[in-house]
Structure formats: structure tokens, C-alpha cells
Scaffold this motif. Structure first.
Motif, PDB file in Angstrom:
ATOM      1  N   ARG A 117       0.817  -1.217   0.000  1.00 30.34           N
ATOM      2  CA  ARG A 117       0.000   0.000   0.000  1.00 30.34           C
ATOM      3  C   ARG A 117       0.853   1.270   0.000  1.00 30.34           C
ATOM      4  O   ARG A 117       0.445   2.302  -0.539  1.00 30.34           O
ATOM      5  CB  ARG A 117      -0.923   0.012   1.224  1.00 30.34           C
ATOM      6  CG  ARG A 117      -2.019  -1.012   1.197  1.00 30.34           C
ATOM      7  CD  ARG A 117      -3.128  -0.650   0.243  1.00 30.34           C
ATOM      8  NE  ARG A 117      -3.909   0.475   0.689  1.00 30.34           N
ATOM      9  CZ  ARG A 117      -5.207   0.632   0.447  1.00 30.34           C
ATOM     10  NH1 ARG A 117      -5.858  -0.276  -0.232  1.00 30.34           N
ATOM     11  NH2 ARG A 117      -5.862   1.678   0.872  1.00 30.34           N
ATOM     12  N   GLU A 120       4.470   2.991  -4.759  1.00 30.03           N
ATOM     13  CA  GLU A 120       3.825   3.604  -5.916  1.00 30.03           C
ATOM     14  C   GLU A 120       3.280   2.517  -6.832  1.00 30.03           C
ATOM     15  O   GLU A 120       3.834   1.407  -6.900  1.00 30.03           O
ATOM     16  CB  GLU A 120       4.826   4.463  -6.683  1.00 30.03           C
ATOM     17  CG  GLU A 120       5.369   5.643  -5.900  1.00 30.03           C
ATOM     18  CD  GLU A 120       4.283   6.648  -5.525  1.00 30.03           C
ATOM     19  OE1 GLU A 120       3.337   6.817  -6.326  1.00 30.03           O
ATOM     20  OE2 GLU A 120       4.370   7.242  -4.433  1.00 30.03           O
ATOM     21  N   GLU A 121       2.220   2.828  -7.547  1.00 28.42           N
ATOM     22  CA  GLU A 121       1.631   1.854  -8.462  1.00 28.42           C
ATOM     23  C   GLU A 121       2.662   1.323  -9.458  1.00 28.42           C
ATOM     24  O   GLU A 121       2.679   0.131  -9.773  1.00 28.42           O
ATOM     25  CB  GLU A 121       0.450   2.483  -9.204  1.00 28.42           C
ATOM     26  CG  GLU A 121      -0.233   1.533 -10.170  1.00 28.42           C
ATOM     27  CD  GLU A 121      -1.334   2.208 -10.971  1.00 28.42           C
ATOM     28  OE1 GLU A 121      -1.897   1.545 -11.864  1.00 28.42           O
ATOM     29  OE2 GLU A 121      -1.625   3.394 -10.719  1.00 28.42           O
ATOM     30  N   GLU A 183     -12.253   0.611  -1.415  1.00 24.37           N
ATOM     31  CA  GLU A 183     -11.222   1.223  -0.573  1.00 24.37           C
ATOM     32  C   GLU A 183     -10.124   0.230  -0.185  1.00 24.37           C
ATOM     33  O   GLU A 183      -9.060   0.629   0.291  1.00 24.37           O
ATOM     34  CB  GLU A 183     -11.849   1.809   0.685  1.00 24.37           C
ATOM     35  CG  GLU A 183     -12.467   0.770   1.598  1.00 24.37           C
ATOM     36  CD  GLU A 183     -13.225   1.364   2.779  1.00 24.37           C
ATOM     37  OE1 GLU A 183     -13.490   0.612   3.728  1.00 24.37           O
ATOM     38  OE2 GLU A 183     -13.549   2.566   2.738  1.00 24.37           O
ATOM     39  N   LYS A 187      -2.738  -2.166  -4.419  1.00 23.53           N
ATOM     40  CA  LYS A 187      -2.114  -1.016  -5.069  1.00 23.53           C
ATOM     41  C   LYS A 187      -2.199  -1.079  -6.590  1.00 23.53           C
ATOM     42  O   LYS A 187      -2.337  -0.043  -7.252  1.00 23.53           O
ATOM     43  CB  LYS A 187      -0.643  -0.918  -4.624  1.00 23.53           C
ATOM     44  CG  LYS A 187       0.130   0.205  -5.259  1.00 23.53           C
ATOM     45  CD  LYS A 187      -0.479   1.582  -4.950  1.00 23.53           C
ATOM     46  CE  LYS A 187      -0.258   1.988  -3.509  1.00 23.53           C
ATOM     47  NZ  LYS A 187      -0.652   3.411  -3.278  1.00 23.53           N
ATOM     48  N   ILE A 190      -6.107   0.092  -7.071  1.00 24.94           N
ATOM     49  CA  ILE A 190      -6.875   1.093  -6.333  1.00 24.94           C
ATOM     50  C   ILE A 190      -6.968   2.423  -7.078  1.00 24.94           C
ATOM     51  O   ILE A 190      -7.997   3.108  -7.009  1.00 24.94           O
ATOM     52  CB  ILE A 190      -6.317   1.280  -4.911  1.00 24.94           C
ATOM     53  CG1 ILE A 190      -7.326   2.061  -4.067  1.00 24.94           C
ATOM     54  CG2 ILE A 190      -4.941   1.923  -4.920  1.00 24.94           C
ATOM     55  CD1 ILE A 190      -7.068   2.001  -2.582  1.00 24.94           C
ATOM     56  N   HIS A 191      -5.943   2.780  -7.816  1.00 28.01           N
ATOM     57  CA  HIS A 191      -6.001   4.042  -8.556  1.00 28.01           C
ATOM     58  C   HIS A 191      -6.694   3.876  -9.909  1.00 28.01           C
ATOM     59  O   HIS A 191      -6.836   4.856 -10.650  1.00 28.01           O
ATOM     60  CB  HIS A 191      -4.593   4.596  -8.745  1.00 28.01           C
ATOM     61  CG  HIS A 191      -3.886   4.879  -7.456  1.00 28.01           C
ATOM     62  ND1 HIS A 191      -4.390   5.750  -6.502  1.00 28.01           N
ATOM     63  CD2 HIS A 191      -2.731   4.377  -6.932  1.00 28.01           C
ATOM     64  CE1 HIS A 191      -3.576   5.785  -5.469  1.00 28.01           C
ATOM     65  NE2 HIS A 191      -2.560   4.960  -5.704  1.00 28.01           N
ATOM     66  N   ARG A 192      -7.114   2.661 -10.216  1.00 30.50           N
ATOM     67  CA  ARG A 192      -7.781   2.378 -11.489  1.00 30.50           C
ATOM     68  C   ARG A 192      -9.293   2.320 -11.346  1.00 30.50           C
ATOM     69  O   ARG A 192      -9.989   2.002 -12.322  1.00 30.50           O
ATOM     70  CB  ARG A 192      -7.273   1.042 -12.042  1.00 30.50           C
ATOM     71  CG  ARG A 192      -5.778   1.027 -12.282  1.00 30.50           C
ATOM     72  CD  ARG A 192      -5.370   2.011 -13.349  1.00 30.50           C
ATOM     73  NE  ARG A 192      -3.950   1.971 -13.636  1.00 30.50           N
ATOM     74  CZ  ARG A 192      -3.436   2.172 -14.841  1.00 30.50           C
ATOM     75  NH1 ARG A 192      -4.238   2.430 -15.864  1.00 30.50           N
ATOM     76  NH2 ARG A 192      -2.124   2.140 -15.016  1.00 30.50           N
ATOM     77  N   ASN A 193      -9.807   2.622 -10.180  1.00 27.59           N
ATOM     78  CA  ASN A 193     -11.256   2.614  -9.991  1.00 27.59           C
ATOM     79  C   ASN A 193     -11.851   3.932 -10.476  1.00 27.59           C
ATOM     80  O   ASN A 193     -12.396   4.738  -9.712  1.00 27.59           O
ATOM     81  CB  ASN A 193     -11.589   2.377  -8.521  1.00 27.59           C
ATOM     82  CG  ASN A 193     -13.085   2.217  -8.294  1.00 27.59           C
ATOM     83  OD1 ASN A 193     -13.811   1.777  -9.183  1.00 27.59           O
ATOM     84  ND2 ASN A 193     -13.546   2.593  -7.111  1.00 27.59           N
ATOM     85  N   HIS A 200     -13.446  -0.564 -12.402  1.00 26.55           N
ATOM     86  CA  HIS A 200     -14.560   0.357 -12.152  1.00 26.55           C
ATOM     87  C   HIS A 200     -15.848  -0.195 -12.749  1.00 26.55           C
ATOM     88  O   HIS A 200     -16.911  -0.169 -12.108  1.00 26.55           O
ATOM     89  CB  HIS A 200     -14.240   1.730 -12.745  1.00 26.55           C
ATOM     90  CG  HIS A 200     -15.291   2.764 -12.495  1.00 26.55           C
ATOM     91  ND1 HIS A 200     -16.372   2.950 -13.351  1.00 26.55           N
ATOM     92  CD2 HIS A 200     -15.441   3.657 -11.483  1.00 26.55           C
ATOM     93  CE1 HIS A 200     -17.125   3.919 -12.884  1.00 26.55           C
ATOM     94  NE2 HIS A 200     -16.596   4.366 -11.762  1.00 26.55           N
TER      95      HIS A 200
END
Length: 263
Positions: A117, A120-121, A183, A187, A190-193, A200
Motif C-alpha cells: 500500500r 507507488e503503483e 477502498e 495497489k 486502487i487508482h484504477r477505480n 470500475h
């Protein structure tokens, strides 16, 4: 000459039974491979400030998968390793290390929960490749995230060749809708939602299936979940069955949720 461990220390947050959902899935999904191994070795990577989850992993794997299972807890913080040493027993040990996974034989399992977590991605793929490269030919890496008391989890399962599946698991009474699990996406996801990304779209469709299954709510959250997951399977490649759905789980093929729609 000693080699400096690869990685950085986590916050160390841990609680008893936090990873029970992940452990039970591992025993069910990977138990056959553990039993088939000549020396079943499981690594708990980055277990945190206290060794509770490593002790629980050993107990559950021995009870539910293979009583021969050896478990090694690995931590990059030497003070955490020293604090865990008094809990060692036959087939259970603790070592200083990181993503290099300093064990004597390729492990049949590496569990890395709540470890990536803070990264970085863009760093995830290299860490995955490094860990998968340490696995036995029939080994499994389980990497993911959960909340502080283990009510909500999402994890990716990877073989030596790379990612295979994504599993969503929850205490169903804690959810208003399936997308509450967003939530806890690992990693890599999570930034791809966001609109246009497969994860998504999956969570959007899951929420719609959950809403359509509202008549089952009178029978309980479990029956509503089973009905919603069953409907979702018409459009998404599920990799489990009703037995796991009853546990508040759903497992989806990685390629369906991978960032950008690629494998």
C-alpha cells in the motif's frame, strides 16, 4: 557478507484474526498444491509489529491444508523479528528480510498482506515479478489489502507466470453495497477505480446486481450476495462457485480487471 533486505518497513499495524478470510481462501484454493509438495513452505512476508497473523497462518494451514506445512515470517525491521523470536516452534520461524525472501527452498506460498500500500503503483509489477520468481513451480503469491479488523479484503493471486485472479471478500453485514470494497483494492488496482477502467466497470455492475437482488435481503445478506454474484457471472469470468460465495467471496479472472483491460 550480509545483504541488505529489499524493501521498506510498513507501519506494522496488525490485529489478531485480521487475515482469517485470506487464510481460509488460501487453504481452500491452494491446499492441494501444499499437500502435493515434498516440503510445503509458506512465507508470511511483512507480518508487522506483532507475529499474530503468522501464528494464525501456521495454525490454519496445518489444520485445513497440510499438517506438515512449515511457515516462515519475514520482516524487514530487525526489532520486529527479535520480538517474534520467542514464538518460534518446530516448523515456525522468523527471519530478517524483504522482497528477496531469504528462505532455503522455493516457497509453495508467499502471503504479502498490506505490504504494498505504501509503494507507488509503478513499483508493483517489479515487486510481483521478484516475488513470483522466488516461488516453487506450483507456488502461489497472494498479495492484497484488508481493513484493520479483517472485515473487508481484496487480493490478487499470482503464480510463477504472473497474476491469475482477484478475490473480493467481506463480512457481508459490513457492506452497504459491493463497491464499498473499493477502498481495499490492492495497489495495482486502487487508482484504477475510475470510469474507463475494467475494475470500475466491474464494481459498477456488481452494485447493479446487488440492487437487483434486493428482494433477497429479507433472507439475509448472504442470500442477497449469492444472488448478486450469480447474476454477475453472466458477464464476468468468475473463477469460484457457490461454496465460496457463501463465505462472502467472489473471485474473478485477473485479465478481466487488469488495468487498461490487458493481462
Amino acid at each position: 557478507m550480509s545483504t541488505r533486505p529489499v524493501g521498506t518497513a510498513t507501519r506494522g499495524t496488525t490485529n489478531p484474526n485480521r487475515l482469517r478470510r485470506m487464510d481460509r481462501w488460501i487453504a481452500a484454493a491452494h491446499g492441494r498444491a501444499l499437500r502435493a509438495s515434498g516440503r510445503p513452505l509458506a512465507v508470511d512476508l511483512g507480518y508487522g509489529a506483532a507475529p499474530w497473523t503468522t501464528l494464525e497462518l501456521a495454525r490454519r494451514l496445518r489444520a485445513e491444508a497440510d499438517p506438515r506445512c512449515e511457515v516462515v515470517g519475514i520482516e524487514i525491521d530487525p526489532e520486529r523479528v527479535a520480538a517474534a523470536k520467542p514464538y518460534e516452534e518446530a516448523g515456525l520461524s522468523f527471519r530478517h528480510g524483504g522482497f528477496e525472501v531469504p528462505v532455503d527452498v522455493p516457497p509453495t506460498l508467499i502471503r504479502a498482506a498490506n505490504v504494498l500500500r505504501q509503494y507507488e503503483e509503478g513499483e508493483v509489477a517489479a515487486v510481483w515479478a521478484r516475488l513470483c520468481g522466488r516461488l516453487a513451480p506450483d507456488g502461489l503469491l497472494v498479495e492484497g489489502t484488508c481493513d484493520e479488523i479483517g472485515r473487508r479484503h481484496v487480493w490478487v493471486a499470482l503464480g510463477p507466470e504472473g497474476p491469475r485472479t482477484v478475490t473480493f471478500a467481506a463480512r457481508l453485514g459490513s457492506l452497504d453495497r459491493p463497491s464499498d470494497l473499493a477502498e481495499r483494492l490492492p495497489k495495482a488496482l486502487i487508482h484504477r477505480n475510475v470510469p474507463g477502467e475494467p475494475v470500475h466497470a466491474f464494481l459498477r455492475d456488481f452494485d447493479r446486481a446487488w440492487a437487483a437482488a434486493s428482494p433477497y435481503a429479507s433472507l439475509g445478506a448472504r442470500q442477497r450476495w449469492i444472488a448478486a454474484v450469480g447474476a454477475l457471472g453472466a458477464d464476468w469470468p468468475l473463477r469460484d462457485d457457490r461454496r465460496r460465495w457463501r463465505q462472502g467471496e467472489i473471485t474473478v479472472a485477473w485479465e478481466a480487471l487488469a488495468p487498461g483491460g490487458g493481462g
